[in-house]
Scaffold this motif. Structure first.
Motif, PDB file in Angstrom:
ATOM      1  N   GLU A  91       0.829  -1.209   0.000  1.00  0.00           N
ATOM      2  CA  GLU A  91       0.000   0.000   0.000  1.00  0.00           C
ATOM      3  C   GLU A  91       0.863   1.258   0.000  1.00  0.00           C
ATOM      4  OE1 GLU A  91      -2.422  -0.582   3.448  1.00  0.00           O
ATOM      5  OE2 GLU A  91      -3.800  -1.940   2.416  1.00  0.00           O
ATOM      6  N   LEU A  92       1.931   1.268   0.798  1.00  0.00           N
ATOM      7  CA  LEU A  92       2.836   2.417   0.839  1.00  0.00           C
ATOM      8  C   LEU A  92       3.469   2.644  -0.524  1.00  0.00           C
ATOM      9  CD1 LEU A  92       4.299   4.592   2.545  1.00  0.00           C
ATOM     10  CD2 LEU A  92       6.047   2.861   3.008  1.00  0.00           C
ATOM     11  N   SER A  93       3.887   1.576  -1.181  1.00  0.00           N
ATOM     12  CA  SER A  93       4.537   1.716  -2.486  1.00  0.00           C
ATOM     13  C   SER A  93       3.569   2.247  -3.544  1.00  0.00           C
ATOM     14  CB  SER A  93       5.131   0.385  -2.934  1.00  0.00           C
ATOM     15  OG  SER A  93       4.124  -0.542  -3.248  1.00  0.00           O
ATOM     16  N   VAL A  94       2.309   1.814  -3.501  1.00  0.00           N
ATOM     17  CA  VAL A  94       1.331   2.253  -4.491  1.00  0.00           C
ATOM     18  C   VAL A  94       0.848   3.665  -4.202  1.00  0.00           C
ATOM     19  CG1 VAL A  94      -0.978   1.831  -5.414  1.00  0.00           C
ATOM     20  CG2 VAL A  94       0.594  -0.078  -5.081  1.00  0.00           C
ATOM     21  N   LEU A  95       0.421   3.911  -2.971  1.00  0.00           N
ATOM     22  CA  LEU A  95      -0.178   5.204  -2.627  1.00  0.00           C
ATOM     23  C   LEU A  95       0.818   6.356  -2.679  1.00  0.00           C
ATOM     24  CD1 LEU A  95      -2.447   4.103   0.350  1.00  0.00           C
ATOM     25  CD2 LEU A  95      -3.168   4.678  -1.978  1.00  0.00           C
ATOM     26  N   CYS A  96       2.052   6.089  -2.286  1.00  0.00           N
ATOM     27  CA  CYS A  96       3.048   7.165  -2.182  1.00  0.00           C
ATOM     28  C   CYS A  96       4.125   7.076  -3.251  1.00  0.00           C
ATOM     29  CB  CYS A  96       3.690   7.134  -0.807  1.00  0.00           C
ATOM     30  SG  CYS A  96       2.504   7.337   0.531  1.00  0.00           S
ATOM     31  N   ASP A  97       4.008   6.140  -4.166  1.00  0.00           N
ATOM     32  CA  ASP A  97       4.992   5.939  -5.217  1.00  0.00           C
ATOM     33  C   ASP A  97       6.400   5.826  -4.637  1.00  0.00           C
ATOM     34  OD1 ASP A  97       5.763   5.520  -7.846  1.00  0.00           O
ATOM     35  OD2 ASP A  97       6.185   7.659  -8.190  1.00  0.00           O
ATOM     36  N   ALA A  98       6.496   5.034  -3.563  1.00  0.00           N
ATOM     37  CA  ALA A  98       7.773   4.845  -2.873  1.00  0.00           C
ATOM     38  C   ALA A  98       8.382   3.509  -3.299  1.00  0.00           C
ATOM     39  CB  ALA A  98       7.563   4.859  -1.364  1.00  0.00           C
ATOM     40  N   GLU A  99       9.692   3.464  -3.268  1.00  0.00           N
ATOM     41  CA  GLU A  99      10.397   2.209  -3.533  1.00  0.00           C
ATOM     42  C   GLU A  99      10.577   1.500  -2.197  1.00  0.00           C
ATOM     43  OE1 GLU A  99      14.669   0.713  -5.352  1.00  0.00           O
ATOM     44  OE2 GLU A  99      13.903   2.695  -5.887  1.00  0.00           O
ATOM     45  N   VAL A 100       9.915   0.364  -2.037  1.00  0.00           N
ATOM     46  CA  VAL A 100       9.861  -0.335  -0.755  1.00  0.00           C
ATOM     47  C   VAL A 100      10.409  -1.741  -0.920  1.00  0.00           C
ATOM     48  CG1 VAL A 100       8.327  -1.151   1.075  1.00  0.00           C
ATOM     49  CG2 VAL A 100       7.800   0.982  -0.111  1.00  0.00           C
ATOM     50  N   ALA A 101      11.194  -2.171   0.057  1.00  0.00           N
ATOM     51  CA  ALA A 101      11.681  -3.546   0.092  1.00  0.00           C
ATOM     52  C   ALA A 101      11.588  -4.046   1.525  1.00  0.00           C
ATOM     53  CB  ALA A 101      13.119  -3.627  -0.396  1.00  0.00           C
ATOM     54  N   ILE A 104       9.637  -2.865  -6.708  1.00  0.00           N
ATOM     55  CA  ILE A 104      10.147  -3.008  -8.074  1.00  0.00           C
ATOM     56  C   ILE A 104      10.510  -4.478  -8.250  1.00  0.00           C
ATOM     57  CG2 ILE A 104      10.951  -0.631  -8.232  1.00  0.00           C
ATOM     58  CD1 ILE A 104      13.773  -1.642  -7.766  1.00  0.00           C
ATOM     59  N   HIS A 105      10.630  -4.920  -9.474  1.00  0.00           N
ATOM     60  CA  HIS A 105      10.847  -6.345  -9.712  1.00  0.00           C
ATOM     61  C   HIS A 105      12.247  -6.803  -9.336  1.00  0.00           C
ATOM     62  CE1 HIS A 105       6.964  -6.980 -11.449  1.00  0.00           C
ATOM     63  NE2 HIS A 105       7.131  -5.944 -12.251  1.00  0.00           N
ATOM     64  N   ASP A 106      13.186  -5.890  -9.206  1.00  0.00           N
ATOM     65  CA  ASP A 106      14.563  -6.249  -8.891  1.00  0.00           C
ATOM     66  C   ASP A 106      14.924  -5.735  -7.504  1.00  0.00           C
ATOM     67  OD1 ASP A 106      17.215  -7.046  -9.037  1.00  0.00           O
ATOM     68  OD2 ASP A 106      17.833  -5.261 -10.142  1.00  0.00           O
ATOM     69  N   MET A 107      14.835  -6.619  -6.501  1.00  0.00           N
ATOM     70  CA  MET A 107      15.169  -6.205  -5.143  1.00  0.00           C
ATOM     71  C   MET A 107      16.646  -5.838  -5.036  1.00  0.00           C
ATOM     72  SD  MET A 107      14.664  -7.944  -1.423  1.00  0.00           S
ATOM     73  CE  MET A 107      12.933  -7.613  -1.275  1.00  0.00           C
ATOM     74  N   ASN A 108      17.498  -6.459  -5.841  1.00  0.00           N
ATOM     75  CA  ASN A 108      18.923  -6.125  -5.805  1.00  0.00           C
ATOM     76  C   ASN A 108      19.148  -4.646  -6.095  1.00  0.00           C
ATOM     77  OD1 ASN A 108      19.927  -8.645  -5.105  1.00  0.00           O
ATOM     78  ND2 ASN A 108      19.949  -9.337  -7.218  1.00  0.00           N
ATOM     79  N   GLY A 109      18.322  -4.067  -6.982  1.00  0.00           N
ATOM     80  CA  GLY A 109      18.428  -2.647  -7.275  1.00  0.00           C
ATOM     81  C   GLY A 109      18.142  -1.797  -6.056  1.00  0.00           C
ATOM     82  N   THR A 110      17.132  -2.175  -5.286  1.00  0.00           N
ATOM     83  CA  THR A 110      16.801  -1.448  -4.059  1.00  0.00           C
ATOM     84  C   THR A 110      17.905  -1.616  -3.029  1.00  0.00           C
ATOM     85  OG1 THR A 110      14.457  -1.832  -4.476  1.00  0.00           O
ATOM     86  CG2 THR A 110      15.064  -1.166  -2.258  1.00  0.00           C
ATOM     87  N   ILE A 111      18.438  -2.831  -2.918  1.00  0.00           N
ATOM     88  CA  ILE A 111      19.510  -3.082  -1.957  1.00  0.00           C
ATOM     89  C   ILE A 111      20.761  -2.291  -2.337  1.00  0.00           C
ATOM     90  CG2 ILE A 111      21.088  -4.847  -1.075  1.00  0.00           C
ATOM     91  CD1 ILE A 111      18.711  -6.806  -1.251  1.00  0.00           C
ATOM     92  N   GLU A 112      21.083  -2.260  -3.613  1.00  0.00           N
ATOM     93  CA  GLU A 112      22.247  -1.481  -4.055  1.00  0.00           C
ATOM     94  C   GLU A 112      22.033   0.009  -3.799  1.00  0.00           C
ATOM     95  OE1 GLU A 112      22.827  -2.583  -8.117  1.00  0.00           O
ATOM     96  OE2 GLU A 112      23.450  -4.619  -7.594  1.00  0.00           O
ATOM     97  N   ARG A 113      20.821   0.481  -4.035  1.00  0.00           N
ATOM     98  CA  ARG A 113      20.509   1.892  -3.768  1.00  0.00           C
ATOM     99  C   ARG A 113      20.653   2.197  -2.283  1.00  0.00           C
ATOM    100  NH1 ARG A 113      14.847   4.899  -5.283  1.00  0.00           N
ATOM    101  NH2 ARG A 113      15.473   6.940  -4.562  1.00  0.00           N
ATOM    102  N   TYR A 114      20.179   1.284  -1.441  1.00  0.00           N
ATOM    103  CA  TYR A 114      20.322   1.432   0.006  1.00  0.00           C
ATOM    104  C   TYR A 114      21.797   1.425   0.403  1.00  0.00           C
ATOM    105  CZ  TYR A 114      20.387   0.139   4.943  1.00  0.00           C
ATOM    106  OH  TYR A 114      20.661   0.090   6.273  1.00  0.00           O
ATOM    107  N   ASP A 115      22.539   0.508  -0.189  1.00  0.00           N
ATOM    108  CA  ASP A 115      23.958   0.357   0.139  1.00  0.00           C
ATOM    109  C   ASP A 115      24.748   1.629  -0.166  1.00  0.00           C
ATOM    110  OD1 ASP A 115      25.898  -1.245   1.278  1.00  0.00           O
ATOM    111  OD2 ASP A 115      26.555  -2.069  -0.654  1.00  0.00           O
ATOM    112  N   LYS A 116      24.334   2.359  -1.203  1.00  0.00           N
ATOM    113  CA  LYS A 116      25.008   3.612  -1.545  1.00  0.00           C
ATOM    114  C   LYS A 116      24.807   4.669  -0.469  1.00  0.00           C
ATOM    115  CE  LYS A 116      24.730   3.037  -6.547  1.00  0.00           C
ATOM    116  NZ  LYS A 116      24.130   3.520  -7.806  1.00  0.00           N
TER     117      LYS A 116
END
Length: 102
Positions: free
Chosen positions: A34-44, A60-72
């Protein structure tokens, strides 16, 4: 009717603990969606059960992308592996006990 407060401690009865885990896991996944849809947030969300099963949700379909973004965004202060790196290694394991919510 008002719900009573729940004392924050480990549930001793294993059956009750498993039922509570399952219900709260489902609720958390629903809230993440719900958070990802309503607020257009990237959630993992990554959850490991007591038995070691992996449950995950990614907006998003690639959790690795979110993890890499977090890691940065995380400061690297230790020489040991970060939890993010360990999580990425888990993603490479066979999906024997993996359940994905979308």
């Amino acid at each position: 009717m008002v719900r009573g407060k729940i004392q924050m401690k480990k549930i001793e009865n294993t059956t009750n603990r498993q039922v509570t885990f399952s219900k709260r896991r489902s609720g958390l996944m629903k809230k993440a969606y719900e958070l990802s849809v309503l607020c257009d947030a990237e959630v993992a969300v990554v959850i490991f059960s007591q038995k070691g099963r992996l449950y995950e949700f990614s907006s998003i379909h690639d959790m690795n992308g979110t993890i890499e973004r977090y890691d940065k965004h995380v400061k690297k202060g230790q020489n040991s592996k970060s939890e993010v790196q360990q999580c990425m290694e888990v993603r490479k394991l066979p999906s024997l006990n993996r359940t994905t919510y979308r």
